[in-house]
Design an enzyme around this catalytic site. Structure first.
Site, PDB file in Angstrom:
ATOM      1  N   ASP A  23       0.851  -1.181   0.000  1.00 41.09           N
ATOM      2  CA  ASP A  23       0.000   0.000   0.000  1.00 41.09           C
ATOM      3  C   ASP A  23       0.896   1.243   0.000  1.00 41.09           C
ATOM      4  OD1 ASP A  23       0.973   0.188   2.646  1.00 41.09           O
ATOM      5  OD2 ASP A  23      -0.670  -1.070   3.365  1.00 41.09           O
ATOM      6  N   ASP A  48      -0.298 -18.147  -5.015  1.00 35.07           N
ATOM      7  CA  ASP A  48       0.185 -16.950  -5.704  1.00 35.07           C
ATOM      8  C   ASP A  48      -1.021 -16.150  -6.191  1.00 35.07           C
ATOM      9  OD1 ASP A  48       1.696 -15.037  -6.912  1.00 35.07           O
ATOM     10  OD2 ASP A  48       2.541 -16.333  -8.466  1.00 35.07           O
ATOM     11  N   HIS A  98       1.095  -8.883  -4.003  1.00 39.45           N
ATOM     12  CA  HIS A  98       0.126  -7.914  -3.477  1.00 39.45           C
ATOM     13  C   HIS A  98       0.831  -6.564  -3.329  1.00 39.45           C
ATOM     14  CE1 HIS A  98      -3.495  -6.813  -1.048  1.00 39.45           C
ATOM     15  NE2 HIS A  98      -2.633  -5.987  -0.464  1.00 39.45           N
ATOM     16  N   GLU A 110       2.094 -10.517   0.133  1.00 40.79           N
ATOM     17  CA  GLU A 110       2.476  -9.119   0.387  1.00 40.79           C
ATOM     18  C   GLU A 110       3.857  -9.033   1.032  1.00 40.79           C
ATOM     19  OE1 GLU A 110       0.553  -4.940   1.922  1.00 40.79           O
ATOM     20  OE2 GLU A 110      -0.134  -6.778   2.907  1.00 40.79           O
TER      21      GLU A 110
END
Length: 620
Positions: free
Chosen positions: A168, A562, A514, A571
């Site tokens: 993020d 995956d 991710h 992540e």
């Protein structure tokens, strides 16, 4: 009576010239070597005596007097000529040898740990926020977060820079500070290995980028503060569909939603960890006196704040509590106090770090399922290893010895718990140690343990200690390196799935990481908050490779999915990659290149232990 007086032996004392002449002749006669006159002269000596003055001059020219030796002039010229000829010949041969091209043995190819190290450091380049340097070398990244801090009406100060935490765009100070501390620790111990790998400048640059940002999050020029900017951006989705860093799926460069700043006024854990990061970095940058002093001053201010304003930074259901909840601040006091002592040499920090009450509150004496697990939340194990180093090399003695010996013994027990023969922690069938007892995202804990095992084995080697005891059994230091290698080898691909969990390393690695920036193409199209969801949910591999990212890892059965939407598998995080970098550099290169014994103590004054007080008087 005669004016000359008389000789007491019966003669006058006057001087007779006849007698004087006779005496001269006598002295000359005495100078002759009677034995020499009776010897037969050899042919050369006779020629000297018989020759006239002219003949003697001619004969002398045939000899050279070297002081301790007389040799023929002809022989002398032959010797000198021979020496000059030999010198000329040697010079000629030397010229020929230098002119011939040399065929050097090709250097040995770098080992897998060094190759993985290059890639693992690149992840930090991909996580940079703010104006990127020209040599960032991640083509799909650009400037981002250029209004961080300034866009928050309540804050109004620049928080541009730093690193995004994971997949993020949130900037969490707590785990990023731990990441900087880990990187600095690895540089202090293994700067020669970083240099050999050609990565010393790179890792120092990463540390400086992180520390420069941390200095912005509080008034670093002040001696006393009352607040810290703990976080930029929000991630909790409990508020519904309000745009934030978790609800939206956007490239950091395209973010247009609000990014609020979270401040804390009682956050001992965060402040002490930030102090540890700046203190450790000050040792890394001790060659830059001005910057090092700036880091020390900032660390001192932060640690004072941590002690004055007690509290957990994630208390009260804050946004951070959903992602990086801190369970205690006592371990940060021991950890931060240790680094503050090493950075300043001020013994008051060592007194604090070795206070038995502090150790008790930090959990040093009660064990528990997570005892010995080193992470962004629990720093006690790292502090115990660090203080064991102090005892091994400096042995401060009284009044620190008792608790240092306790920490040293506890470190030995923790190292025993990492070995397969003990059952403190389970292992998967593929051999991965389950330090988080089967919970998700295991690799971040594994790499930290691998680093501690490798660095502690190097401490023992440097202290000429061949091993340590686990109960009655003795184990050599090589066992610890073997543990670290098996765990890192698992991560690099030696596992049942034959998959590397470091992106870009090996032939098979996760392709659906991710990570917002990696999953959205840099094609000139601005995808808004929800517009990026199609890339989040796409079944196609990421268009951009986030090189060096260590993903969260497999489950307790060695299984791995995956899938981009499942962050528990795919992540990566700053803290996880920092531990990976530390473990890789510890294992890289030649095993004989151990730790740097002295740099970490550069600010510590010479130790003159205070003798213990005398025993109480004996009473019958």
């Amino acid at each position: 009576m005669s004016m000359y007086g008389r000789d007491p032996w019966g003669g006058p004392l006057e001087i007779s010239h006849a007698d004087s002449a006779t005496d001269d002749d006598r002295s000359r006669n005495l100078d002759l070597d009677r034995g020499a006159l009776s010897r037969t002269l050899d042919e050369t000596q006779q020629s000297w005596l018989l020759a006239g003055p002219g003949d003697q001059g001619k004969k002398k020219k045939k000899y050279v007097d070297l002081g301790c030796l007389i040799i023929s002039r002809k022989l002398f010229l032959w010797i000198v000529g021979g020496l000059l000829g030999a010198a000329a010949f040697a010079g000629f041969v030397t010229l020929i040898v230098k002119a011939v091209p040399r065929h050097h043995k090709p250097p040995l190819p770098p080992d897998n740990y060094t190759l993985a190290l290059h890639k693992a450091l690149m992840f930090f380049n991909a996580q940079r926020s703010g104006p990127l340097p020209r040599h960032n070398n991640v083509t799909w990244r650009g400037n981002s977060g250029m209004k961080d801090g300034l866009s928050d009406a309540a804050f109004r100060r620049s928080l541009v820079g730093g690193f995004y935490d994971a997949g993020d765009a949130i900037k969490f100070n707590f785990p990023s500070s731990f990441a900087m501390t880990m990187l600095s620790w690895s540089v202090i111990e293994y700067s020669a290995k970083y240099q050999a790998a050609g990565e010393l400048g790179h890792v120092r640059e990463i540390i400086k980028w992180g520390c420069d940002y941390l200095l912005k999050t509080f008034n670093s020029s002040a001696d006393t503060i009352d607040r810290i900017a703990a976080q930029v951006g929000t991630g909790s989705t409990t508020g519904g569909s309000s745009p934030n860093d978790h609800y939206c799926w956007m490239r950091p460069e395209d973010i247009d939603y609000p990014r609020p700043v979270t401040e804390c006024h009682a956050c001992s854990d965060l402040a002490a960890e930030m102090a540890a990061a700046l203190a450790a970095a000050s040792i890394v940058f001790k060659d830059n006196k001005k910057y090092s002093q700036k880091l020390v001053h900032g660390a001192t201010t932060l640690f004072k704040f941590s002690r004055d304003q007690r509290g957990r930074y994630s208390a009260g259901g804050s946004d951070a509590s959903f992602f990086y909840n801190s369970t205690s601040y006592w371990d940060e006091f021991v950890w931060g106090g240790s680094w503050m002592y090493l950075a300043t040499g001020n013994s008051s920090y060592l007194q604090l770090a070795t206070n038995p009450t502090m150790a008790k509150h930090a959990g040093a004496f009660w064990g528990g399922p997570d005892y010995g697990v080193f992470s962004w939340d629990n720093k006690l194990t790292g502090a115990q290893v660090l203080l064991s180093r102090l005892r091994l090399f400096l042995s401060p003695g009284y009044p620190y010895e008792e608790i240092l010996r306790t920490f040293h013994n506890q470190t030995s027990i923790i190292m025993c718990s990492y070995l397969p023969i003990f059952t403190s922690f389970n292992r998967t069938k593929g051999g991965l140690i389950q330090l988080n007892h089967g919970r998700p995202q295991p690799l971040q804990y594994v790499v930290n343990a691998a680093f501690l095992a490798a660095v502690y084995s190097d401490y023992l080697e440097a202290a000429d200690t061949p091993g340590w005891y686990c109960g009655p059994n003795f184990y050599p230091t090589g066992v610890l390196r073997d543990f670290a290698k098996t765990q890192i080898n698992y991560i690099l691909g030696k596992n049942p799935r034959k998959m590397s969990y470091v992106v870009g390393f090996g032939n098979k690695y996760p392709k659906h990481v991710h990570h917002r920036g990696a999953s959205i193409p840099k094609n000139g199209v601005h995808y808004n908050c929800k517009g990026g969801w199609k890339w989040r949910d796409s079944k196609k591999p990421n268009p951009n490779t986030v090189v060096g990212a260590m993903v969260a890892g497999p489950d307790r059965h060695d299984g791995f999915k995956d899938v981009r939407s499942n962050y528990n598998y795919t992540e990566p995080t700053l803290a996880g990659n920092a531990g990976l970098v530390a473990a890789l550099v510890a294992l890289s290169g030649h095993e004989n290149t151990g730790v740097d014994k002295n740099t970490i103590f550069s600010a510590v004054p010479p130790m003159f232990p205070t003798p213990p007080p005398p025993p109480a008087p004996w009473k019958p």
